[in-house]
Write a protein that holds these residues in place. Sequence first.
Motif: not given
Length: 101
Positions: A12-23
């Motif tokens: 889970h991380f933030r990039m710019g104004k979005y948050y991301y979930i990776v799996f």
Amino acid sequence: PSRYWQPECPDHFRMGKYYYIVFGIGGRGRYGFSKQPYGGWYFPENNIIPCGNVPKSALLPHTGRRIFAGFIEEGGYGGRIRAVEAKQNADGSLTFEDIEL
């Protein structure tokens, strides 16, 4: 259900104004994103991270680049490493460019 359809190794991380979930799921890395840190996820139709299985990412703080690395299976678990750089589109979706190791 097959064990290959259970999400694994989340990130889970933030990039710019979005948050991301990776799996990882089904032997491929995938992602979703949201403007909220813990919900409202959107999963693009093409949400595959092209770095193999068990994708992990790191932010290179001195450059701001987000690099993903995963493995390409060779005869079972493990194998060759593959790395890609994530580029963020205006709508929050990601595109990926290969990185030579």
